[in-house]
Design a protein around this motif. Structure first.
Motif, short mmCIF file in Angstrom:
data_model
loop_
_atom_site.label_atom_id
_atom_site.label_comp_id
_atom_site.label_asym_id
_atom_site.label_seq_id
_atom_site.Cartn_x
_atom_site.Cartn_y
_atom_site.Cartn_z
N GLY A 282 0.57 -1.26 0.00
CA GLY A 282 0.10 -0.18 0.08
C GLY A 282 0.82 1.37 0.12
O GLY A 282 0.30 2.38 -0.13
N HIS A 283 1.93 1.19 0.43
CA HIS A 283 2.89 2.22 0.31
C HIS A 283 2.85 3.17 -1.00
O HIS A 283 2.90 4.34 -1.01
N SER A 284 2.75 2.48 -1.97
CA SER A 284 2.82 3.28 -3.53
C SER A 284 1.29 3.39 -4.06
O SER A 284 1.15 3.68 -5.11
N SER A 285 0.37 3.21 -3.17
CA SER A 285 -1.01 3.40 -3.67
C SER A 285 -1.49 4.76 -4.24
O SER A 285 -2.48 4.95 -5.06
N LEU A 286 -0.76 5.92 -3.80
CA LEU A 286 -1.23 7.10 -4.11
C LEU A 286 -0.75 7.31 -5.68
O LEU A 286 -1.25 8.48 -6.28
N ILE A 287 -0.15 6.38 -6.24
CA ILE A 287 0.11 6.33 -7.81
C ILE A 287 -1.38 6.52 -8.34
O ILE A 287 -1.55 7.16 -9.42
#
Length: 733
Positions: A282-287
């Protein structure tokens, strides 16, 4: 914009040796053992001092040695062959799995963007902390081997993850060495020669300037975003990419904005248009948020937020590695309103609408990154069969929401998205010992490594003479002993190159129960002091700097080492990293894993011993739950979870001691003509049946067929037709 790139800061070498710069500029050498052999032949001691970093190594190579090499015909011939091998690997496209599977024109321009907070590509590139990063690195390497069109996006940390030491009391002490770009085989992305590509990312009420470094991982490009640009960013913003998992919750959300927003913007500036975006945790979900805003803005008012959301969902994969809510990043409404203050206007929605995308329920007070990732993805998976069930139960309400569904066969209007499983794997060429790889070349044929996920080559393991296999295991164990003695000054001569060696190495989180073996000192000491059937244990691992309970576990082990009754047969290797891991998985006879079931989502460390002939002794959790049979290793406990942690720990500790005392140790020392036929047969069974199943090439192929390109290709993979479980029978095989 088509950026040009600054050449990597390579040392000036004479024409005869320029090929060394070619080899050093790509991380491919990490997994081609023949190319990797080139560097230590120049100066073995300097190679060790340079941390196996070819660029730093070449910069330190003495001028007189360079002059000698210019005239060394044998070396120049070896160098020429290595250059040819690397060039052929990088240029060969037609013989890759992807090209053979997907020949049609629909695949022209296909590209997967793989986002991760950390990447473990090489030990000295300190942009990883542990399992998640190493998995990401192995993913890139296998994508390169298979020819899968993929680009990696991560962050370049000024100080990376910490180096570990222990003080006299056994307490973990952290230090943060600098990542010096000039000493790394990475290049600064530029718009034209000498002019860095710098772009802005909106953060709260300001714009943060971002640049990117490019690393070549075989045929795959890895871009690492960096805010450490003095003069263009404030000191505070330079520190956003200061440390991996450092700082507080505000630091974390700022890093995730840079990763997600910055990654999407970089891809556009590079002229890359990925068909699939893969969010690794989830760390990269702001993509997804940035992609939605791009679609809305590109439409000039014609594209609504909901239309953009559906478009993003259809091309997004989310992999969760977490089996418990505590492992997920959750941000407050205040943080969302502050750091994403301009996003509602860009999206054309209200703050409440934005915040609701990350709320597990309408009563939830926080913005949950896993929830947001699920709602902005059409494809969601766990990382083992067991983890799929755990994660499905954990996120059941979110997975079943019809209002967030899309009209796609991947979803079901009654049950929402399916939580599927792609069990993790490891990149075999990166982890196998040179001596074992040479043996497999001889008996499996030289093509086994390029087909590591196929069961057929591995069946030939049975043809390897037991004497030869045992000789390689003896050599690997002796190599580990040499490494341990060189790494740890306080290791005495009690370590035995012929003794049964058990390894345990991983992050020292409390649920992994690193000290389960130390539950009963008297029973452990009886095992350690048995001169007829000696056994020794090697431990390694780091606790997060703020995990005081994890640090106490390390201290407990360090305290035991000082006991005279330990016999010097328990060792703790400090500063666990990829290099320590490689030596351990290649040299140990048994890999110990003791998580509290079902909290190990998958794990990969035990997979790395498979190709090296090591055996697993583990709790039936994560990948081992689907891999174990009575003939390929040992299972601690009964595969159940007690309501009381204390009771569970007592039962599992009793099972562990019983297995060691009555099964593992006796079988290792049950010899005929110097060989343990039963042990070697178990090794062969483990190697032949498990290695291909838990290869990262198999993993990447599953992602490609079931997620990335599922509707295109010669063989369309349909998970609905696959059996529920892939686990072999455990009784009377």
């Amino acid at each position: 914009m088509t950026p040009s790139k600054k050449i990597i800061d390579l040392p000036a070498l004479p024409k005869e040796l320029e090929g060394l710069s070619f080899l050093a500029s790509n991380f491919y050498y990490c997994w081609d053992r023949h190319i990797r052999e080139v560097f230590p032949t120049l100066d073995a001691e300097l190679w060790e001092q340079s941390g196996h970093n070819p660029l730093a190594f070449l910069k330190k190579l003495p001028p007189e040695r360079i002059e000698e090499l210019k005239l060394d015909g044998d070396f120049l011939s070896k160098l020429s062959k290595s250059i040819e091998v690397q060039r052929n690997y990088l240029e060969d496209d037609q013989n890759r799995w992807f090209r053979q599977m997907y020949e049609n024109s629909e695949m022209e321009g296909a590209l997967v963007a793989y986002f991760s907070m950390e990447f473990g590509v090489a030990s000295y590139l300190k942009v990883y902390s542990g399992g998640l990063g190493v998995l990401s690195g192995d993913h890139l390497k296998s994508a390169s081997d298979l020819g899968v069109p993929l680009v990696g996006i991560g962050l370049f940390y000024t100080r990376g993850y910490f180096s570990q030491g222990l003080n006299p009391d056994g307490w973990q002490v952290e230090r943060y060495p600098m990542n010096r770009p000039e000493d790394l085989p990475i290049e600064l992305v530029t718009t034209e020669p000498g002019i860095p590509l710098v772009f802005s990312v909106p953060l709260a009420d300001r714009e943060v300037q971002v640049r990117a470094w490019k690393a070549l991982v075989g045929r795959v490009s890895l871009y690492l975003l960096d805010t450490n640009i003095p003069g263009q960013n404030s000191v505070e913003d330079c520190e956003i990419t200061g440390e991996l998992y450092g700082g507080d919750s505000d630091t974390r959300i700022k890093q995730e904005i840079i990763l997600g927003f910055g990654g999407a913007r970089l891809l556009r500036l590079l002229g890359l248009n990925p068909s699939i975006f893969h969010m690794n945790e989830g760390h990269s979900s702001l993509i997804s948020l940035e992609r939605i805003s791009q679609i809305v803005e590109d439409g000039g008012g014609k594209n609504s937020f909901h239309e953009a959301l559906e478009s993003v969902k259809a091309s997004t994969v989310f992999t969760t590695h977490t089996p418990v809510p505590a492992g997920i990043d959750i941000f407050t409404r205040g943080q969302i309103e502050h750091y994403l203050s301009r996003m509602p206007e860009r999206l054309g929605i209200g703050v409440d609408d934005l915040f609701s995308l990350g709320q597990e329920t309408t009563e939830s007070a926080g913005f949950n990154m896993a929830v947001f990732a699920i709602r902005t993805s059409s494809m969601v998976n766990g990382v083992s069969n067991l983890h799929r069930h755990v994660a499905r139960k954990l996120w059941e309400k979110v997975l079943q929401e019809e209002e967030f569904d899309i009209a796609d066969k991947l979803g079901d209007k009654k049950t929402g998205r399916r939580m599927r499983a792609v069990t993790n794997g490891v990149h075999i060429p990166s982890w196998i010992s040179d001596s074992m790889a040479d043996l497999l070349d001889e008996y499996l044929g030289r093509e086994w490594m390029s087909n590591s996920w196929k069961p057929e080559p591995w069946r030939a393991i049975s043809k390897i003479p037991s004497e030869r296999l045992w000789q390689v295991r003896q050599k690997s164990r002796a190599g580990l002993m040499e490494f341990v003695r060189g790494r740890s000054e306080d290791v005495n001569s009690a370590l035995d190159c012929d003794a049964l060696t058990v390894g345990f190495a991983r992050r020292f989180a409390t649920y992994k129960r690193a000290t389960l073996l130390f539950s009963d000192h008297s029973r452990l000491e009886r095992l350690l002091l048995d001169s007829e059937k000696p056994v020794q244990f090697i431990f390694a691992g780091k606790a997060h700097p703020r995990d005081y309970e994890g640090k106490k576990l390390i201290q407990e082990i360090a305290s035991f080492l000082k006991r005279e009754s330990s016999g010097g047969k328990v060792v703790f290797l400090q500063d666990y990293d990829i290099e320590v891991a490689r030596n351990m998985v290649q040299g140990v006879d048994v890999w110990l894993n003791t998580p509290r079931r079902p909290l190990e989502a998958s794990g990969t460390s035990g997979m790395k011993v498979l190709c090296n002939g090591g055996l697993n002794l583990s709790i039936l959790d994560g990948w081992w739950d689907e891999a174990y049979t009575p003939s390929n290793g040992w299972a601690i406990g009964k595969g159940s979870a007690e309501s009381s942690h204390a009771l569970q720990d007592r039962q599992d500790a009793e099972s562990l001691y019983d297995l060691l005392q009555n099964h593992v140790i006796p079988e290792f020392y049950e010899r005929t003509n110097g060989l343990s036929s039963k042990w070697i047969e178990r090794m062969k069974r483990s190697m032949s049946t498990l290695t291909p199943r838990f290869s990262s090439s198999r993993m990447v192929i599953e992602y490609a067929q079931n997620f990335y390109f599922r509707n295109v290709g010669k063989l369309e993979a349909d998970e609905e037709k696959k059996p529920e479980a892939a686990r072999p029978p455990r009784q009377n095989e």
